[in-house]
Design an enzyme around this catalytic site. Structure first.
Site, PDB file in Angstrom:
ATOM      1  N   TRP A 119     -44.199 -36.958   5.743  1.00  0.00           N
ATOM      2  CA  TRP A 119     -43.918 -38.058   4.813  1.00  0.00           C
ATOM      3  C   TRP A 119     -43.643 -39.365   5.547  1.00  0.00           C
ATOM      4  O   TRP A 119     -44.211 -40.414   5.224  1.00  0.00           O
ATOM      5  CB  TRP A 119     -42.734 -37.682   3.921  1.00  0.00           C
ATOM      6  CG  TRP A 119     -42.362 -38.755   2.943  1.00  0.00           C
ATOM      7  CD1 TRP A 119     -41.417 -39.724   3.097  1.00  0.00           C
ATOM      8  CD2 TRP A 119     -42.939 -38.970   1.651  1.00  0.00           C
ATOM      9  NE1 TRP A 119     -41.368 -40.527   1.990  1.00  0.00           N
ATOM     10  CE2 TRP A 119     -42.290 -40.086   1.081  1.00  0.00           C
ATOM     11  CE3 TRP A 119     -43.941 -38.318   0.923  1.00  0.00           C
ATOM     12  CZ2 TRP A 119     -42.600 -40.573  -0.192  1.00  0.00           C
ATOM     13  CZ3 TRP A 119     -44.251 -38.805  -0.346  1.00  0.00           C
ATOM     14  CH2 TRP A 119     -43.592 -39.914  -0.892  1.00  0.00           C
ATOM     15  N   GLU A 139     -49.811 -37.192   3.855  1.00  0.00           N
ATOM     16  CA  GLU A 139     -49.138 -37.360   2.565  1.00  0.00           C
ATOM     17  C   GLU A 139     -49.275 -38.803   2.070  1.00  0.00           C
ATOM     18  O   GLU A 139     -48.431 -39.617   2.368  1.00  0.00           O
ATOM     19  CB  GLU A 139     -47.674 -36.953   2.690  1.00  0.00           C
ATOM     20  CG  GLU A 139     -47.506 -35.500   3.134  1.00  0.00           C
ATOM     21  CD  GLU A 139     -46.060 -35.040   3.192  1.00  0.00           C
ATOM     22  OE1 GLU A 139     -45.207 -35.597   2.463  1.00  0.00           O
ATOM     23  OE2 GLU A 139     -45.777 -34.120   3.963  1.00  0.00           O
TER      24      GLU A 139
END
Length: 473
Positions: free
Chosen positions: A99, A140
């Site tokens: 992330w 992501e």
């Protein structure tokens, strides 16, 4: 009849030889080493008998080439891959991205054939050099968070070219082919924007679906981190935020069930209740719950930190429609998973013929057995047993279940364990937490319920009171 018996016997023999029909994929995070005291976790703390695949998170990227991130990654790589010496069936992969890594480096890398080839060449060299068995792509997400729409197709191109290069390298080197897997989104809009599911599924060995973070303080009301099913009252897009819907969406849109690996979180999301007397699912909240003493991230507690919350008098409740627990005390609320919910989800996984379970992350389980009174690695062990993961021929480490006891103030030889005596010494009358040791910058006091534990930072680091963590001097 004789042929039937022979065939049946052969099938049984193959099942015995091949082991479980399911996979248990366990992520390890290379920042877990920096957690204080009993929370510090390194590859040597992993029980190599629990999982079929271990994934090291994360590697980075520079100039379209895979790179290390932490100063000691190479040392940790060796310890991580040495775990295979104790479990010959264990496979290890290296994850790239995450992330916090964002999307920009991936977008640049996939944008041209030359950039992709540079990346693929570097990956093969890197994985072979350090002894990994494959690559896990943690982008992501393609087509979201600043990634342009064309990245949806270019992600497929990247995976296809990786798989083909891995197959060619296996022929040339006469070694087992490197695996290629991906951690993928659970949000329906992110799935639709990011993945050509039937095409991707041809080339990926496993598809790790991140079926967690489905609710959090960003909602403005309490919700479960990883509910198995929807609430009867949920409608619209909220009805998609559950494990059952997400996994079946992937399957119904072209991913083979046996390649789909269900995400299991070994952590929970915490909230501050707007009204401490309104404690159910959907109760209004005013933000993140406080950071835990080990993970030190607002709105997030490791399973072992949740056990401390429960032990300190929190009320536990079971969210029956969604098959997951939650707990609350005062104005603090946590939605999480426990042994019961893991067991329920594992049975559901088997009934739906999915390929196995993926946990985020093994360093968030009660790996010492000191917090939850459920033994070591209670959540991971629950999945290991439920999925019938074979452990024959594997040698587990001997982790201490309690801190090594040394008299407070006497020091120790390093590591992350200290000890003390209950209700006496430095911590008597002090609030739970971490405190500096006056005459030793490498050491710190860890106070739990009045018990004193002296603990030490890794060699070369000092205890920093500004972050209550071990830091460079």
């Amino acid at each position: 009849m004789a042929k039937l018996i022979l065939v049946t016997g052969l099938v049984l023999l193959l099942n015995v030889q091949l082991g479980s029909a399911y996979n248990l994929v366990c992520y390890f995070t290379n920042w877990a080493q920096y957690r204080p005291g009993l929370g510090s976790f390194k590859p040597d703390d992993i029980n190599p008998c629990l999982c079929t695949h271990l994934i090291y998170a994360f590697a980075g990227m520079q100039n379209n080439q895979i790179t290390t991130i932490e100063w000691n990654d190479v040392t940790l790589y060796k310890a991580f891959n040495d775990l295979k010496n104790r479990n010959s069936k264990l496979k290890t992969l290296l994850a790239i991205g995450g992330w916090n890594f964002g999307t920009a480096p991936f977008t640049t890398m996939v944008s041209t054939s030359q950039n992709r080839q540079t990346f693929i060449t570097s990956v093969i060299k890197f994985l072979r050099q350090y002894g990994f068995d494959g690559l896990d792509l943690d982008w992501e997400y393609p087509g979201s968070r600043g990634s342009p729409p064309q990245d949806k197709h270019l992600f497929t191109v990247l995976v296809k070219e990786l798989r083909e290069a891995f197959e060619q390298e296996a022929i040339e080197s006469n070694r087992p082919r490197l695996m290629v897997t991906a951690a993928v989104a659970a949000g329906i809009s992110n799935i639709q924007a990011g993945y050509e599911i039937p095409e991707l599924s041809q080339y990926l060995d496993f598809i790790h679906v991140m079926t967690y973070d489905l609710h959090g303080s960003w909602d403005g009301y309490t919700g479960e981190n990883s509910p198995l099913y929807k609430l009867p009252t949920e409608t619209g897009s909220n009805a998609y935020l559950n494990v059952d819907y997400v996994m079946n969406y992937w399957k119904d849109n072209g991913a083979p069930a046996e390649k789909l690996i269900v995400g299991f979180p070994e952590y929970g999301h915490t909230y501050i209740l707007s009204n401490p007397s309104d404690t159910g699912i959907g109760a209004p909240t005013s933000g993140n719950g406080p950071a835990g003493p080990y993970t030190r991230q607002a709105g997030f507690w490791a399973y072992y930190e949740i056990c401390t919350f429960l032990r300190n008098g929190a009320t536990q409740d079971w969210d029956a429609p969604q098959e997951v627990p939650y707990a609350y005390k005062g104005n603090e609320w946590v939605g999480y998973d426990n042994i019961k919910s893991f067991s329920v989800k594992a049975q559901w996984l088997k009934q739906n013929n999915f390929g196995g379970a993926m946990i985020w992350a093994i360093d968030l389980d009660d790996f010492t057995g000191s917090f939850c009174d459920q033994g070591k690695f209670p959540l991971t062990s629950t999945l290991n047993k439920a999925l019938d993961i074979p452990t024959a021929g594997c040698t587990a480490p001997d982790l201490p279940s309690e801190p090594v006891t040394t008299p407070p103030g006497s020091g120790s030889g390093g590591g992350s364990s200290g000890g003390g005596s209950e209700g006496s010494g430095f911590c008597a009358g002090k609030a739970d937490g971490l405190y500096p040791v006056a005459d030793d910058r490498n050491a710190f006091w860890h106070c739990i319920n009045g018990i004193t534990y002296q603990q030490h930072c890794q060699a070369g680091l000092v205890f920093d009171t500004s972050c209550n963590c071990c830091n460079w001097p």
